[in-house]
Design an enzyme around this catalytic site. Structure first.
Site, short mmCIF file in Angstrom:
data_model
loop_
_atom_site.label_atom_id
_atom_site.label_comp_id
_atom_site.label_asym_id
_atom_site.label_seq_id
_atom_site.Cartn_x
_atom_site.Cartn_y
_atom_site.Cartn_z
N ASN A 130 32.36 36.06 44.64
CA ASN A 130 33.75 36.49 44.75
C ASN A 130 33.91 37.67 43.79
O ASN A 130 34.00 37.48 42.57
CB ASN A 130 34.66 35.32 44.37
CG ASN A 130 36.12 35.67 44.49
OD1 ASN A 130 36.47 36.82 44.79
ND2 ASN A 130 36.98 34.70 44.24
N GLU A 155 37.60 26.88 46.91
CA GLU A 155 37.35 27.99 47.82
C GLU A 155 35.85 28.28 47.94
O GLU A 155 35.36 28.61 49.01
CB GLU A 155 38.11 29.23 47.33
CG GLU A 155 39.61 29.10 47.56
CD GLU A 155 40.44 30.02 46.70
OE1 GLU A 155 40.40 29.86 45.46
OE2 GLU A 155 41.13 30.90 47.25
#
Ligand code: ADP
Length: 412
Positions: free
Chosen positions: A7, A383
């Site tokens: 990310n 996530e």
């Protein structure tokens, strides 16, 4: 298969390495302040002590390079070599209307992704940088883009269309997109699992309440509407973002700021929300302490936030024609029993009966309400796990379709 999830933010890199079959996290960590002289790496690997590493990181290339060195080199190595990494899953904030599901990145897709930069100029460029760095450093390892917007692509046109001239939609794709989709999808799916019901039969509103906050109305396992819009600035009041305001306020503020639109956008993005109201902090822990000491602006900021969430929840109920489950997640949703209580107090007209003991005790996933029409849950978001699962699924499908194609060629 081992899957690395990345990310990439503008000055940060967060990552986790998963062993999918074993359902294990082998390593996780983050690099912060990339591009600055005091960058800090925090790396944890299974069975090892947390490792802190303070060294300049010029760019994301350096950060990913360091990460791969931690994973595969020297006495800290948990991989025999980079060939053990079967795939990399990237969080990509904006997929526009083009990407309704996760995709394997090839040169053609990479080119299309370039176009999404203009829809998310702050978020997508660092996400794409992560993809480019991996193309260089992990040649031949398949990469998958998992989008924050994709889950919301099931919204009906009446939910995503803005009431401005329709040509802006046709020509420039101006519409509500919604964000935090990876989190909303994970949390809604996990909630259905916990209560052992088919998602097809559930009407859920998921509340992702963190520094950025958004709501999602889920029915039949699909997003039907969400609070964020064309950008992540709209919807709920947030830590430093204003959420929904009268659009005419922008021109008023531009005049007040001597004609500078960028200055106003900066104020609305970084100096508004609960921080703007209180003048104290965007961190809800600081606001709770100040409120406990009687600070009136902190009390007001917390009330405005709670009301904005309750109002948002109420406004989403028509999207799913009722409500069975309300779910809290992310930093505030998972950790602040006081904020959950405030929000539920504004929703007392709904058939909700918060169990205060469970609400106070809840640090992990579970129900926090007594039996009533609407059940209330806390479900920690994950996530990275969702991105890893998506990456794995997409790569398995790709392998299967390659095998089928080969069989067709052989049979032909
Ligand atoms: P993001 O991922 O968007 O940066 P998070 O989901 O990590 O945000 O949430 C961060 C926010 O959670 C912080 O701004 C903080 O205000 C809030 N938070 C974390 N722990 C607590 C707590 N115990 N009580 C209240 N708020 C908390």
């Amino acid at each position: 298969m081992k899957i690395l999830v990345l990310n990439c933010g503008s000055s940060s890199l967060k990552y986790q390495l998963f062993a999918m079959e074993e359902k294990e996290v082998l390593a996780r960590g983050q690099a912060e302040r990339i591009g600055m002289t005091d960058a800090l790496f925090r790396h944890e690997a299974k069975g090892q002590k947390t490792f802190l590493y303070q060294n300049p990181l010029n760019n994301h290339y350096d950060a990913v390079h360091n990460l791969l060195t931690f994973l595969g080199d020297g006495n800290r190595a948990i991989l025999a070599g980079m060939q053990e990494i079967g795939g990399v899953g990237h969080r990509v904030v904006h997929g526009g209307e083009r990407f309704q599901t996760s995709v394997v990145v090839d040169p053609g897709i990479r080119k299309v992704l370039e176009d999404t930069k203009k829809l998310a100029p702050l978020h997508n460029p660092p996400n794409l940088m992560g993809i480019d760095v991996c193309t260089d450093l992990l040649p031949g390892v398949p990469q998958v883009a998992v989008f924050d917007t994709a889950f919301h692509q099931t919204m009906p046109p009446h939910a995503y269309t803005y009431a401005i001239p329709h040509r802006y939609y046709r020509e420039d794709h101006v519409r509500r997109y919604g964000f935090h989709g990876i989190s909303h999808r994970y949390v809604a799916g996990r909630t259905a699992e916990i209560i052992q019901q088919n998602p097809a039969n559930l009407k859920i509103i998921t509340c992702h309440l963190g520094a950025g906050s958004s709501l999602c109305a889920v029915a039949g396992g699909k997003s039907q509407d969400t609070s964020m819009g064309f950008t992540p600035l709209s919807g709920l009041v947030m830590g430093t973002r204003c959420g929904d305001i009268d659009p005419a306020l922008v021109s008023f503020l531009v005049e007040k700021e001597q004609g500078s639109l960028p200055a106003v956008m900066e104020i609305l993005n970084r100096a508004s929300g609960v921080f703007g109201i209180s003048g104290i902090s965007s961190d809800f822990r600081d606001l709770e302490s100040a409120a406990a000491r009687g600070n009136e602006l902190a009390i007001l900021a917390l009330q405005v936030y709670a009301y904005s969430v309750a109002r948002g929840i109420s406004s989403l109920i028509p999207a799913i024609g009722g409500l069975d489950v309300l779910v809290f997640t992310a930093g505030i949703g998972e950790h602040s029993s006081a904020m959950r209580r405030r929000i539920c107090e504004f929703l007392s007209w709904l058939d909700i009966d918060l169990d205060e003991k469970k609400n106070l005790d809840s640090t992990v996933e579970g129900i926090i309400s007594r039996p009533a029409k609407v059940q209330v849950f806390v479900v920690p978001t994950n996530e990275e796990k969702m991105i890893a699962q998506e990456t794995w699924t997409v790569l398995q499908k790709q392998t299967l379709s390659n095998v089928l194609n080969e069989q067709e060629v052989t049979n032909a």
